[in-house]
Design a protein around this motif. Structure first.
Motif, PDB file in Angstrom:
ATOM      1  N   LYS A   1      40.233 -15.197 -80.645  1.00  0.00           N
ATOM      2  CA  LYS A   1      39.592 -13.920 -80.965  1.00  0.00           C
ATOM      3  C   LYS A   1      40.144 -13.433 -82.305  1.00  0.00           C
ATOM      4  CE  LYS A   1      38.793  -9.476 -78.732  1.00  0.00           C
ATOM      5  NZ  LYS A   1      39.168  -8.687 -77.533  1.00  0.00           N
ATOM      6  N   VAL A   2      39.251 -13.372 -83.310  1.00  0.00           N
ATOM      7  CA  VAL A   2      39.642 -12.979 -84.661  1.00  0.00           C
ATOM      8  C   VAL A   2      39.148 -11.554 -84.918  1.00  0.00           C
ATOM      9  CG1 VAL A   2      39.426 -13.505 -87.123  1.00  0.00           C
ATOM     10  CG2 VAL A   2      39.614 -15.360 -85.462  1.00  0.00           C
TER      11      VAL A   2
ATOM     12  N   LYS B   1      43.236 -10.972 -88.562  1.00  0.00           N
ATOM     13  CA  LYS B   1      44.310 -11.546 -87.742  1.00  0.00           C
ATOM     14  C   LYS B   1      43.736 -12.063 -86.433  1.00  0.00           C
ATOM     15  CE  LYS B   1      45.488  -7.154 -85.627  1.00  0.00           C
ATOM     16  NZ  LYS B   1      46.504  -6.189 -85.367  1.00  0.00           N
ATOM     17  N   VAL B   2      44.521 -12.863 -85.761  1.00  0.00           N
ATOM     18  CA  VAL B   2      44.167 -13.356 -84.435  1.00  0.00           C
ATOM     19  C   VAL B   2      44.712 -12.364 -83.423  1.00  0.00           C
ATOM     20  CG1 VAL B   2      44.540 -15.204 -82.766  1.00  0.00           C
ATOM     21  CG2 VAL B   2      44.124 -15.759 -85.164  1.00  0.00           C
ATOM     22  N   ALA B   3      43.868 -11.968 -82.459  1.00  0.00           N
ATOM     23  CA  ALA B   3      44.293 -11.023 -81.421  1.00  0.00           C
ATOM     24  C   ALA B   3      45.368 -11.662 -80.554  1.00  0.00           C
ATOM     25  CB  ALA B   3      43.101 -10.610 -80.576  1.00  0.00           C
ATOM     26  N   GLU B   4      46.282 -10.853 -80.144  1.00  0.00           N
ATOM     27  CA  GLU B   4      47.380 -11.353 -79.294  1.00  0.00           C
ATOM     28  C   GLU B   4      47.033 -11.256 -77.836  1.00  0.00           C
ATOM     29  OE1 GLU B   4      50.848  -9.231 -80.485  1.00  0.00           O
ATOM     30  OE2 GLU B   4      50.635  -9.873 -82.531  1.00  0.00           O
TER      31      GLU B   4
ATOM     32  N   TYR C   1      40.745 -19.879 -89.115  1.00  0.00           N
ATOM     33  CA  TYR C   1      41.117 -19.511 -87.746  1.00  0.00           C
ATOM     34  C   TYR C   1      40.150 -20.082 -86.708  1.00  0.00           C
ATOM     35  CZ  TYR C   1      44.589 -15.945 -89.151  1.00  0.00           C
ATOM     36  OH  TYR C   1      45.671 -15.277 -89.655  1.00  0.00           O
ATOM     37  N   LEU C   2      38.868 -19.981 -86.966  1.00  0.00           N
ATOM     38  CA  LEU C   2      37.884 -20.309 -85.940  1.00  0.00           C
ATOM     39  C   LEU C   2      37.402 -21.759 -85.942  1.00  0.00           C
ATOM     40  CD1 LEU C   2      35.768 -17.038 -86.031  1.00  0.00           C
ATOM     41  CD2 LEU C   2      37.233 -17.837 -84.173  1.00  0.00           C
TER      42      LEU C   2
ATOM     43  N   THR D   1      36.292  -5.127 -86.670  1.00  0.00           N
ATOM     44  CA  THR D   1      35.210  -6.105 -86.553  1.00  0.00           C
ATOM     45  C   THR D   1      35.700  -7.350 -85.847  1.00  0.00           C
ATOM     46  OG1 THR D   1      35.771  -6.921 -88.767  1.00  0.00           O
ATOM     47  CG2 THR D   1      33.961  -5.348 -88.621  1.00  0.00           C
ATOM     48  N   GLY D   2      34.757  -8.107 -85.340  1.00  0.00           N
ATOM     49  CA  GLY D   2      35.028  -9.410 -84.758  1.00  0.00           C
ATOM     50  C   GLY D   2      34.230 -10.460 -85.501  1.00  0.00           C
TER      51      GLY D   2
END
Length: 104
Positions: free
Chosen positions: A56-57, A101-104, A6-7, A66-67
């Motif tokens: 933003k994961v 997940k990726v924040a919406e 993701y990042l 958590t982030g």
């Protein structure tokens, strides 16, 4: 490794990411109480510093949110996992079935 996908997928070639999944070496793991830092090294990683914080994961397990941020430098990649709240992250958090997940 989904956090890295993701990042870091826009900054690291997919071929390098595939190599990381196969044969990277964990060189450091620090638990902070509010999260952890996990560092892996691989000769195909870049030398120049990169900070990967978007998108933003979010991780969630048993009500603990958590982030994540990924730092790359000197052929090492460090995942920072940090709490979003006032709860302490258990030392075995990364061994749990975390919903990432990726924040919406």
């Amino acid at each position: 490794m989904i956090v890295i996908d993701y990042l870091a997928s826009e900054k690291i070639p997919s071929r390098t990411l595939a190599h990381l999944k196969k044969d990277s070496e964990v060189t450091k793991y620090d638990i902070t109480g509010n999260g952890y830092f996990l560092t892996i090294s691989h000769p195909n990683l870049p030398v120049d510093r990169m900070v990967c914080s978007k998108p933003k994961v979010i991780g969630d397990y048993d009500g603990i949110q958590t982030g994540f941020i990924v730092f790359i430098e000197n052929r090492k990649l460090t995942i920072e996992c940090h709490s979003w709240g006032d709860c302490e992250i258990p030392s075995n958090y990364r061994d749990k079935a975390i919903n990432v997940k990726v924040a919406e």
